[in-house]
Design an enzyme around this catalytic site. Structure first.
Site, mmCIF file in Angstrom:
data_model
loop_
_atom_site.group_PDB
_atom_site.id
_atom_site.type_symbol
_atom_site.label_atom_id
_atom_site.label_comp_id
_atom_site.label_asym_id
_atom_site.label_seq_id
_atom_site.Cartn_x
_atom_site.Cartn_y
_atom_site.Cartn_z
ATOM 1 N N HIS A 123 0.838 -1.199 0.000
ATOM 2 C CA HIS A 123 0.000 0.000 0.000
ATOM 3 C C HIS A 123 0.881 1.260 0.000
ATOM 4 O O HIS A 123 0.395 2.390 0.017
ATOM 5 C CB HIS A 123 -0.902 -0.062 1.247
ATOM 6 C CG HIS A 123 -2.058 0.869 1.236
ATOM 7 N ND1 HIS A 123 -2.154 1.945 2.089
ATOM 8 C CD2 HIS A 123 -3.174 0.895 0.470
ATOM 9 C CE1 HIS A 123 -3.293 2.584 1.858
ATOM 10 N NE2 HIS A 123 -3.920 1.983 0.885
ATOM 11 N N LYS A 125 3.385 4.255 -1.113
ATOM 12 C CA LYS A 125 3.505 5.164 -2.252
ATOM 13 C C LYS A 125 4.802 5.929 -2.022
ATOM 14 O O LYS A 125 4.860 6.840 -1.189
ATOM 15 C CB LYS A 125 2.337 6.147 -2.318
ATOM 16 C CG LYS A 125 0.931 5.491 -2.307
ATOM 17 C CD LYS A 125 0.296 5.572 -0.949
ATOM 18 C CE LYS A 125 -1.125 5.043 -0.843
ATOM 19 N NZ LYS A 125 -1.474 3.809 -1.446
ATOM 20 N N ASP A 130 17.360 9.326 -8.422
ATOM 21 C CA ASP A 130 18.820 9.502 -8.435
ATOM 22 C C ASP A 130 19.443 9.249 -7.058
ATOM 23 O O ASP A 130 20.506 9.807 -6.749
ATOM 24 C CB ASP A 130 19.208 10.918 -8.907
ATOM 25 C CG ASP A 130 18.845 11.162 -10.361
ATOM 26 O OD1 ASP A 130 18.549 10.186 -11.079
ATOM 27 O OD2 ASP A 130 18.857 12.338 -10.779
ATOM 28 N N HIS A 339 -8.130 11.646 1.205
ATOM 29 C CA HIS A 339 -7.364 10.409 1.331
ATOM 30 C C HIS A 339 -6.058 10.658 2.091
ATOM 31 O O HIS A 339 -5.248 9.748 2.283
ATOM 32 C CB HIS A 339 -7.104 9.915 -0.104
ATOM 33 C CG HIS A 339 -6.491 8.567 -0.261
ATOM 34 N ND1 HIS A 339 -5.202 8.386 -0.701
ATOM 35 C CD2 HIS A 339 -7.000 7.337 -0.053
ATOM 36 C CE1 HIS A 339 -4.944 7.088 -0.770
ATOM 37 N NE2 HIS A 339 -6.002 6.435 -0.378
ATOM 38 N N LYS A 341 -3.169 11.154 4.857
ATOM 39 C CA LYS A 341 -2.886 10.360 6.050
ATOM 40 C C LYS A 341 -1.671 10.941 6.743
ATOM 41 O O LYS A 341 -0.545 10.566 6.460
ATOM 42 C CB LYS A 341 -2.624 8.904 5.655
ATOM 43 C CG LYS A 341 -3.836 8.235 4.990
ATOM 44 C CD LYS A 341 -3.434 6.977 4.278
ATOM 45 C CE LYS A 341 -4.610 6.185 3.753
ATOM 46 N NZ LYS A 341 -5.243 6.756 2.586
ATOM 47 N N ASP A 346 2.135 19.340 18.457
ATOM 48 C CA ASP A 346 2.801 20.617 18.727
ATOM 49 C C ASP A 346 4.313 20.498 18.518
ATOM 50 O O ASP A 346 5.017 21.490 18.502
ATOM 51 C CB ASP A 346 2.495 21.093 20.156
ATOM 52 C CG ASP A 346 2.776 20.018 21.197
ATOM 53 O OD1 ASP A 346 2.175 18.926 21.106
ATOM 54 O OD2 ASP A 346 3.610 20.258 22.090
HETATM 55 C C1 LIG Z 1 22.853 14.466 -12.475
HETATM 56 O O1 LIG Z 1 22.577 15.802 -12.127
HETATM 57 C C2 LIG Z 1 23.322 16.303 -11.049
HETATM 58 C C3 LIG Z 1 22.856 17.709 -10.771
HETATM 59 O O2 LIG Z 1 21.484 17.836 -10.875
HETATM 60 C C4 LIG Z 1 24.787 16.262 -11.370
HETATM 61 O O3 LIG Z 1 25.521 16.665 -10.239
HETATM 62 C C5 LIG Z 1 25.190 14.861 -11.740
HETATM 63 O O4 LIG Z 1 26.526 14.840 -12.160
HETATM 64 C C6 LIG Z 1 24.314 14.347 -12.868
HETATM 65 N N1 LIG Z 1 24.644 12.953 -13.091
HETATM 66 C C7 LIG Z 1 24.721 12.452 -14.310
HETATM 67 C C8 LIG Z 1 25.025 10.986 -14.376
HETATM 68 O O5 LIG Z 1 24.553 13.097 -15.307
HETATM 69 C C1 LIG Z 2 -7.839 2.222 2.889
HETATM 70 O O1 LIG Z 2 -7.127 2.791 1.849
HETATM 71 C C2 LIG Z 2 -7.456 2.380 0.546
HETATM 72 C C3 LIG Z 2 -6.612 3.144 -0.409
HETATM 73 O O2 LIG Z 2 -5.756 4.014 0.182
HETATM 74 C C4 LIG Z 2 -8.911 2.543 0.273
HETATM 75 O O3 LIG Z 2 -9.246 2.130 -1.034
HETATM 76 C C5 LIG Z 2 -9.693 1.797 1.297
HETATM 77 O O4 LIG Z 2 -11.074 1.943 1.087
HETATM 78 C C6 LIG Z 2 -9.323 2.289 2.658
HETATM 79 N N1 LIG Z 2 -10.108 1.718 3.701
HETATM 80 C C7 LIG Z 2 -10.102 0.467 4.064
HETATM 81 C C8 LIG Z 2 -11.034 0.135 5.174
HETATM 82 O O5 LIG Z 2 -9.397 -0.361 3.557
#
Ligand SMILES: *[C@@H]1O[C@H](CO)[C@@H](O)[C@H](O)[C@H]1NC(C)=O
Ligand SMILES: *[C@@H]1O[C@H](CO)[C@@H](O)[C@H](O)[C@H]1NC(C)=O
Ligand SMILES: *[C@@H]1O[C@H](CO)[C@@H](O)[C@H](O)[C@H]1NC(C)=O
Ligand SMILES: *[C@@H]1O[C@H](CO)[C@@H](O)[C@H](O)[C@H]1NC(C)=O
Length: 418
Positions: A123, A125, A130, A339, A341, A346
């Site tokens: 479940h 996400k 990189d 949705h 969560k 505080d």
């Molecule tokens: C990917 O991008 C970063 C900066 O955003 C750079 O430092 C890094 O060298 C890049 N890597 C490649 C494999 O191009």
């Molecule tokens: C829990 O989460 C899923 C997707 O995030 C949802 O489809 C589902 O209805 C939710 N409730 C229960 C009781 O599983």
């Protein structure tokens, strides 16, 4: 040994606001669609995605799936940019169109059959890009999650130590997905051990403000060495609160829910009762109403609310958030719901992916992220994630979309089924 491991991470609370909500006051936060596109633009070596399912494109021609299609298009382009795309998705998939098309353009897709291993589903996400950037939150890889469902997540850019830690959680799913019918190894290799936990949080600076940060994971069966358990983490955040606990979850049900016979499961319920009634902490719980809401949820919630009556008069309130829909929007299945969560106290922000009922913590795979900036020096122009999340919660709590749940109320959620 716990030195600042990434110097200038940029961190954003990101959200999806269903079309039509808060129309007069544009939300201050970057949208989840924007944040995913941003990550895909940045990607130059790898993208790892752990997901419950993929439906970024609608099969219905009239759908407002523009954002989802854009994300899909950019995922598809990764290979031509020389970027490796790995997807760990829950098995069995009900719709394989997206993942099949992505696989055809070079993505490596593994279906993770957790049912065979823990009895649950994936479940989670989670995105890691990189090994440097990550996203975690409630949004599924679903076009509806970008425009028709209310979601909250956290985008962290330029923080390799945290991204690498998240990547180790991905690697667990990847490794289960690599076995026939799903199985667990006799022990988890050290290369998958946690890089952060509640005892040893990463010492970071989020937008300039010192922050202690760690990831948690559920269920315990898929937690590698040193990984904080998600339920234990939630309980510790509730117990740590001194003034308030604000919770926004879709479902809060103190039951095992998917077992026969059904079991009472008081862990989170008791923690909230004791925060409000023993420690005098203000507890506000916001749940969702849609046509799939379970009627029994409201009975349990009314039993929480009754505590605000004498003799204890505990400071505990529950509100029900309903996303209004036009006649057209009503036709979209599994949409128009809050949705999100997350929990903000505080002291601490916790962003999660699980509904709050037992099996989400004992069988189903989910992740959490804790950001603790308690006591940190906040300079002019800076803001903690805690205070941003508090504002976000209060906007929803005081909005026209949420109504108080009272003890005697009969028809709490008019769409309710069951
Ligand atoms: C990917 O991008 C970063 C900066 O955003 C750079 O430092 C890094 O060298 C890049 N890597 C490649 C494999 O191009
Ligand atoms: C829990 O989460 C899923 C997707 O995030 C949802 O489809 C589902 O209805 C939710 N409730 C229960 C009781 O599983
Ligand atoms: C995997 O599951 C299928 C269907 O339950 C079964 O037929 C097959 O023998 C299983 N394979 C292994 C290696 O356990
Ligand atoms: C947050 O940080 C403070 C200060 O380091 C610590 O005392 C507290 O236990 C932490 N809270 C949580 C929930 O991790």
């Amino acid at each position: 040994t716990n030195l600042v491991c990434c110097l200038l991470p940029r961190v954003h609370l990101v959200e999806s606001i269903p079309a039509g909500l808060y129309e007069s006051s544009p939300p201050p936060h970057q949208s989840i669609a924007q944040s995913w596109l941003r990550l895909l633009h940045k990607a130059n070596s790898s993208v790892h995605i752990a997901a419950f399912y993929f439906t970024l494109r609608s099969s219905d021609m009239d759908s407002s799936d523009y954002e989802g299609k854009m994300v899909f298009k950019h995922l598809k382009k990764l290979e031509s940019k020389g970027v490796r795309l790995q997807i760990a998705v829950n098995a069995p998939q009900t719709s394989t169109q997206d993942t099949a098309d992505l696989a055809a353009s070079g993505a490596e897709v593994r279906e993770v059959n957790l049912k065979a291993v823990t009895g649950g589903i994936v479940h989670t996400k989670l995105w890691v890009v990189d090994q440097t950037h990550l996203y975690v939150g409630s949004a599924n890889m679903d076009w509806r999650s970008l425009t028709q469902v209310k979601e909250v997540g956290l985008l962290v850019e330029d923080c390799s130590c945290l991204a690498q830690d998240a990547s180790r959680i991905f690697d667990v799913y990847w490794s289960i997905g690599g076995t026939t019918n799903g199985s667990l190894p006799p022990y988890w290799p050290a290369r998958l051990s946690a890089l952060s936990n509640s005892q040893n949080p990463l010492q970071l600076k989020f937008n300039g403000v010192p922050a202690q940060v760690y990831l948690s994971s559920a269920p315990p069966q898929v937690s590698t060495r040193g990984r904080s358990d998600d339920l234990t983490t939630i309980l510790s955040v509730i117990d740590d609160a001194q003034e308030f606990v604000y919770i926004s979850v879709m479902d809060f049900i103190p039951l095992s829910e998917f077992t026969t016979p059904l079991r009472f499961w008081p862990a989170l319920d008791s923690a909230l009762r004791s925060a409000a009634c023993t420690r005098g902490v203000q507890v506000r719980l916001m749940v969702s109403c849609w046509e799939h809401s379970s009627a029994s949820m409201f009975i349990f919630l009314q039993s929480l609310v009754v505590l605000n009556r004498p003799p204890l008069s505990c400071d505990i309130e529950v509100k029900v958030f309903t996303v209004p829909s036009t006649a057209e929007q009503k036709k979209i299945p599994y949409a128009r719901v809050n949705h999100a969560k997350y929990m903000v106290t505080d002291r601490v922000l916790y962003i999660g992916t699980s509904n709050w009922s037992e099996t989400y913590f004992t069988q189903t795979a989910g992740v959490g992220l804790v950001v603790n900036q308690t006591g940190s020096d906040v300079r002019a122009g800076q803001q903690t994630l805690q205070s941003q999340a508090e504002e976000l919660f209060l906007r929803d709590w005081t909005s026209q979309y949420s109504g108080p749940l009272t003890v005697d109320q009969q028809h709490v959620c008019s769409h309710r089924s069951l």
